[in-house]
Design an enzyme around this catalytic site. Structure first.
Site, PDB file in Angstrom:
ATOM      1  N   PRO A   1      47.199  29.547  56.215  1.00 45.67           N
ATOM      2  CA  PRO A   1      48.399  28.711  56.339  1.00 45.67           C
ATOM      3  C   PRO A   1      48.619  27.954  55.033  1.00 45.67           C
ATOM      4  O   PRO A   1      47.686  27.346  54.509  1.00 45.67           O
ATOM      5  CB  PRO A   1      48.040  27.741  57.477  1.00 45.67           C
ATOM      6  CG  PRO A   1      46.549  27.724  57.539  1.00 45.67           C
ATOM      7  CD  PRO A   1      46.094  29.074  57.073  1.00 45.67           C
TER       8      PRO A   1
ATOM      9  N   GLN B   1      50.546  27.163  63.270  1.00 43.06           N
ATOM     10  CA  GLN B   1      49.679  25.998  63.081  1.00 43.06           C
ATOM     11  C   GLN B   1      50.489  24.714  63.250  1.00 43.06           C
ATOM     12  O   GLN B   1      51.558  24.579  62.661  1.00 43.06           O
ATOM     13  CB  GLN B   1      49.050  26.013  61.694  1.00 43.06           C
ATOM     14  CG  GLN B   1      47.987  24.925  61.554  1.00 43.06           C
ATOM     15  CD  GLN B   1      47.472  24.782  60.140  1.00 43.06           C
ATOM     16  OE1 GLN B   1      48.218  24.411  59.238  1.00 43.06           O
ATOM     17  NE2 GLN B   1      46.214  25.072  59.938  1.00 43.06           N
TER      18      GLN B   1
ATOM     19  N   CYS C   1      44.483  19.207  56.582  1.00 42.11           N
ATOM     20  CA  CYS C   1      45.453  18.954  55.517  1.00 42.11           C
ATOM     21  C   CYS C   1      45.169  17.642  54.793  1.00 42.11           C
ATOM     22  O   CYS C   1      45.097  16.582  55.416  1.00 42.11           O
ATOM     23  CB  CYS C   1      46.860  18.924  56.068  1.00 42.11           C
ATOM     24  SG  CYS C   1      48.039  18.609  54.757  1.00 42.11           S
TER      25      CYS C   1
ATOM     26  N   LYS D   1      41.418  24.527  62.456  1.00 42.71           N
ATOM     27  CA  LYS D   1      41.046  24.670  61.044  1.00 42.71           C
ATOM     28  C   LYS D   1      40.618  23.295  60.548  1.00 42.71           C
ATOM     29  O   LYS D   1      41.376  22.329  60.671  1.00 42.71           O
ATOM     30  CB  LYS D   1      42.220  25.209  60.227  1.00 42.71           C
ATOM     31  CG  LYS D   1      41.929  25.380  58.748  1.00 42.71           C
ATOM     32  CD  LYS D   1      42.930  26.341  58.116  1.00 42.71           C
ATOM     33  CE  LYS D   1      42.751  26.489  56.628  1.00 42.71           C
ATOM     34  NZ  LYS D   1      43.305  25.375  55.857  1.00 42.71           N
TER      35      LYS D   1
ATOM     36  N   ASP E   1      37.792  29.608  48.057  1.00 40.85           N
ATOM     37  CA  ASP E   1      37.363  30.239  46.812  1.00 40.85           C
ATOM     38  C   ASP E   1      37.138  31.743  46.891  1.00 40.85           C
ATOM     39  O   ASP E   1      36.248  32.268  46.216  1.00 40.85           O
ATOM     40  CB  ASP E   1      36.124  29.542  46.255  1.00 40.85           C
ATOM     41  CG  ASP E   1      36.426  28.121  45.798  1.00 40.85           C
ATOM     42  OD1 ASP E   1      37.629  27.811  45.603  1.00 40.85           O
ATOM     43  OD2 ASP E   1      35.499  27.318  45.663  1.00 40.85           O
TER      44      ASP E   1
END
Ligand SMILES: Cc1cc2nc3c(=O)[nH]c(=O)nc-3n(C[C@H](O)[C@H](O)[C@H](O)COP(=O)(O)O)c2cc1C
Length: 331
Positions: A20, A74, A105, A144, A207
């Site tokens: 997302p 989401q 977030c 998440k 990453d």
């Protein structure tokens, strides 16, 4: 009929997720990434308050094409009741394959109101939100998270266990804290520890920049799925490369300049068709143009030209001129 994301997570295939991403993981890009082998896609985070207020702009983020499935929507927010109401509305009106709750977030506007990673400071609230959402919908509820709010409050296993306890059916860990934002490196040891501790499938995130990184993450962590965000910018083909790496096949090379330009034009056409207003779509598309042309010889000049275009025809002309000039030079 697309496979359910849950079958994908448990059949040993290690599905690849397009992460997302606000302003990036929109329908055209999601479809493009699906065509390159992303197994599952997720909408950007959408405000539960905006959803229940029937805000038009908010609802525009919830639209998707059937061909994007399996897709998760989401949502974020800090009021369990509002989150449950929004989740039920999303399920009823848009019928995604699952609903993901954003507890990661770091954006100030969101975190300071306790949405997103702000919730990570209050695990009771995290649990109340998960319980309320799970109780309101029939589709799966996933979450998440980040590794914690800060270095002092960094306890990914505890957070993950609390999420599982409250009813989360899949958990994605972006192994950074909120205060890190996007700096430093994601701690894959934390993903491995969460995989060990949980019974539900865990998706590793953070990453994966090249196809080989996906294989390395899987080997390091044993995660059930892999989520890619920034590594997809300007290189949606990373999903094909990651799949090859995971299967131990030779990783396909990056496309050459001509192929890359064909992909850009295809992506831009999808964006224009989605947005309908070509000029607006091309202005919003500039970020993708910047990413696609990163690393090209003399790419800076090309980028400057592309950042001024307001129509696809203009962009195609610039790309064609560049391709003629740099013919045969590898990207
Ligand atoms: C431009 C941008 C927007 C993002 N928006 C969201 C979002 O809406 N919801 C979310 O859960 N994470 C969001 N993220 C975080 C990513 O999903 C991901 O967790 C993070 O970038 C780490 O993965 P990466 O190392 O593959 O980039 C965003 C990241 C970026 C770069």
């Amino acid at each position: 009929m697309p496979q359910s994301p849950f079958d994908l997570l448990t059949d040993g295939r290690v599905p690849l997720y397009l992460a997302p991403q606000a302003g990036v993981s929109e329908s055209p890009f999601r479809r493009l990434c699906r065509s390159f082998g992303a197994d599952v896609v997720v909408s950007e985070f959408v405000s539960a308050e905006g959803i229940r207020r029937h805000d038009r702009r908010t609802h525009s983020y919830l639209r998707f094409h059937d061909e994007e499935r399996p897709i998760g929507i989401q949502i974020f927010g800090s009021d369990p009741e509002a989150m449950a109401e929004a989740a039920a509305l999303v399920e009823e009106v848009y019928a995604p394959d699952y609903l993901d709750i954003n507890f990661g977030c770091p954006v100030k506007k969101v975190a300071s109101k306790n949405g997103g990673s702000g919730c990570l400071k209050d695990l009771d609230m995290v649990q109340r939100i998960i319980r309320a959402v799970r109780g309101a919908i029939a589709i799966p509820t996933t979450v998440k998270i980040r590794s914690g709010w800060s270095e002092e409050l960094r306890h990914p296993v505890e957070i993950a266990l609390r999420c599982q306890d409250a009813g989360a059916q899949v958990l994605t860990l972006h192994a950074r804290t909120r205060t890190q934002m996007y700096s430093g490196t994601a701690d894959w040891d934390e993903i491995a520890a969460v995989v060990q501790a949980l019974d539900i499938p865990v998706i590793g995130n953070g990453d994966v920049w090249r196809g080989e990184d996906a294989r390395a993450m899987r080997e390091h962590t044993g995660c059930a799925g892999i989520m890619i965000a920034r590594g997809s910018h300007g290189q949606p083909w990373i999903f094909a490369q990651a799949r090859a790496a995971l299967e131990g096949r030779p990783v396909p090379p990056d496309p050459d300049v001509e192929e890359r330009f064909r992909i850009i034009v295809h992506h831009a056409r999808l964006a224009i068709a989605w947005e309908r207003d070509e000029e607006k779509a091309m202005i919003e598309f500039r970020k993708h143009l910047g990413w696609y042309t990163k690393g090209l010889p003399n790419g800076r000049v090309l980028r400057q030209e592309l950042f001024a275009v307001t129509s696809l025809r203009e962009a195609e002309e610039k790309l064609e001129r560049y391709a003629e000039e740099w013919q045969g030079v590898a990207a």
